[in-house]
Design an enzyme around this catalytic site. Structure first.
Site, short mmCIF file in Angstrom:
data_model
loop_
_atom_site.label_atom_id
_atom_site.label_comp_id
_atom_site.label_asym_id
_atom_site.label_seq_id
_atom_site.Cartn_x
_atom_site.Cartn_y
_atom_site.Cartn_z
NE ARG A 185 -5.73 8.16 11.19
CZ ARG A 185 -4.83 7.48 10.18
NH1 ARG A 185 -5.50 7.12 9.39
NH2 ARG A 185 -3.68 7.25 10.54
NE ARG A 216 -4.71 0.56 13.11
CZ ARG A 216 -4.06 0.92 11.96
NH1 ARG A 216 -2.77 0.87 12.00
NH2 ARG A 216 -4.72 0.66 10.76
CE LYS A 244 -3.03 0.65 3.56
NZ LYS A 244 -3.19 1.96 4.07
CB SER A 245 3.82 2.29 2.07
OG SER A 245 3.40 2.11 3.31
CG ASP A 286 0.71 0.62 9.12
OD1 ASP A 286 0.20 1.32 9.84
OD2 ASP A 286 1.11 0.99 8.03
NE ARG A 314 -2.38 -1.43 8.49
CZ ARG A 314 -2.23 -1.96 7.27
NH1 ARG A 314 -2.50 -3.36 7.03
NH2 ARG A 314 -1.75 -1.07 6.22
NE ARG A 334 6.05 6.95 0.94
CZ ARG A 334 5.02 6.41 1.66
NH1 ARG A 334 3.82 5.64 1.41
NH2 ARG A 334 5.18 7.20 2.87
N GLY A 364 -5.39 8.13 5.67
CA GLY A 364 -4.62 8.78 6.17
C GLY A 364 -3.38 9.11 5.45
CB SER A 398 5.56 10.32 11.31
OG SER A 398 4.49 10.29 10.54
#
Length: 444
Positions: A128, A356, A27-28, A325, A401, A32, A100, A173
């Site tokens: 968030r 979470r 996903k990341s 994650d 998740r 990108r 996000g 982050s």
């Protein structure tokens, strides 16, 4: 992008699990790849793109800002970019759904372009806080107006020209780092980010591949990443490896279900993302890497995971950035280990799609697992490999998740576990439940 009515799902205990899994694209990397291809001059292509709701939200927003993005019948995505500095004014609000990542990356992109964009999202995303990107992007010249609590809806007006900054991340982050680097692409001069602890480096790898000038230096304050602005990006063909976050659920499932053996193909094993597999091995998991190779500049292997007797561990806090994650999956593994596992240093979990830490503590507790909650993690007392009680309906709080983690927990429970809403799983893994059925699990 908003969800339909809640979709409850009951997870039956599994006799065993076996077979081969090909997880969705990372996903990341998918986010990108779309973003940078949309800024390149010419046509790029992407194979293996994750086609979940989160990534599709990124694609829709980039189309609204002028990029030509199409999916071919062969599953390859083709993107004709607008060039750095060439984004167009979107005709309406950009709907981020539950993503996000989309919000933070695209806010960084808009922050140095002469356009205005309004970011909206679903109920979960709108809770968030976005303060950690608002602060540095404002320093770079962006005009940002957020809702109370630094939340969505949020309006971002790009500063053009932007102001290069040297910014020390208050908390490690990858999303905040990436937002600043993307803003730096169209900012004259050199923008510098210092991260106190190394986070996933997909942005740096991919920016370099597209032709941006990136310099990385280890300093006494942390890892410094510098990007030279007003870049010209060159089109690329990107092959997206399998998502380690998605693979994590199958690795835990195979580890806890008696007699299970699963092969998980094409898993991305970037060192900044592979912390969960390190933690599982510390617990005694039986994980073998087969056919290690490089895909699109990222290390990849097939993983053979067999059922094993897990032992409780104290998870090193320094692993947190490389598995942030995957903590919900880790907490499930800990629920079946022998002894009391402690995982701390993960306060970032409080501001994910849900809190979470609190959500997993509540869900595992309802299923009969003894849990102690800390500000930055959990202590979980495991069953020593025995089935947990189950027999509960657990709240996911619109978090994909959490839904997948508690599905895995339900595979080795004495009574069925009900997920209150399975619909959010489509944001990252649309075929998750179909894959579960093929491997021997059952959900209805």
């Amino acid at each position: 992008m908003s969800y339909q009515a809640a979709k409850p799902l009951q997870i039956a205990p599994a006799r065993t699990l076996s077979g081969t899994v090909s997880v969705p694209g990372d996903k990341s990397i998918s986010h990108r790849a779309l973003v940078l291809a949309s800024l390149a001059v010419g046509e790029s292509s992407i194979s293996g793109l994750l086609e979940g709701d989160d990534v599709l939200a990124t694609a829709a927003a980039l189309r609204a800002m002028g990029a030509m993005i199409e999916r071919g019948d062969d599953g390859t995505w083709r993107i004709r970019g607008v060039g750095v500095g060439g984004l167009l004014q979107p005709p309406g609000a950009l709907d981020m759904g539950n993503s996000g990542t989309s919000t933070r990356l695209l806010a960084g992109l808009v922050a140095s372009h002469p356009i205005h964009a309004t970011f909206i999202g679903d109920a979960s995303l709108s809770r968030r806080p976005m303060g950690r990107i608002i602060d540095p992007l404002s320093l770079m010249g962006a005009d940002i107006t957020a809702s109370p609590g630094s939340r969505l809806p949020m309006m971002v007006g790009g500063g053009c020209p932007g102001v290069p900054i040297r910014y020390m991340l208050p908390v490690a982050s990858a999303q905040v780092k990436s937002a600043i680097l993307l803003a730096g692409l169209n900012t004259p001069g050199i923008t510098r980010v210092i991260e106190p602890v190394a986070t996933r480096d997909h942005s740096e790898r991919m920016l370099t591949g597209f032709g941006a000038e990136i310099a990385i230096e280890e300093t006494d304050r942390g890892r410094l990443i510098a990007i030279t602005g007003e870049a010209e990006l060159k089109p690329q063909h990107i092959v997206v490896p399998g998502d380690p976050s998605s693979a994590a659920f199958w690795a835990v499932a195979a580890s806890i279900v008696p007699g299970a053996a699963l092969t998980i193909r094409n898993v991305g094993l970037n060192p900044t993302r592979a912390g969960l597999f390190t933690a599982l091995r510390m617990m005694g998991a039986d994980i073998t890497e087969c056919d290690p190779r490089s895909v699109g500049g990222e290390p990849v292997a097939d993983l053979l995971v067999r059922h094993a007797s897990l032992t409780a561990v104290d998870v090193p806090p320094e692993l947190a950035p490389s598995m942030i994650d995957e903590y919900p999956a880790l907490f499930v593994a800990a629920a079946f280990a022998a002894g009391r596992s402690v995982a701390r240093g993960a306060q970032e979990l409080r501001v994910k799609e849900s809190d979470r830490i609190a959500t997993m503590a509540a869900a595992l507790g309802k299923c009969g697992v003894t849990v102690e909650e800390f500000a930055d993690g959990l202590a979980v007392t495991g069953s020593g490999g025995e089935a947990i009680a189950g027999g509960a309906t657990v709240a996911t709080h619109l978090d994909h998740r959490i839904a997948m983690a508690m599905t895995v927990a339900g595979l080795h429970a004495r009574a069925a576990v009900t997920i209150d809403d399975a619909a959010p799983v489509a944001t990252s893994y649309p075929d998750f439940f179909a894959t579960l059925a093929r491997l021997g699990g059952a959900a209805c």
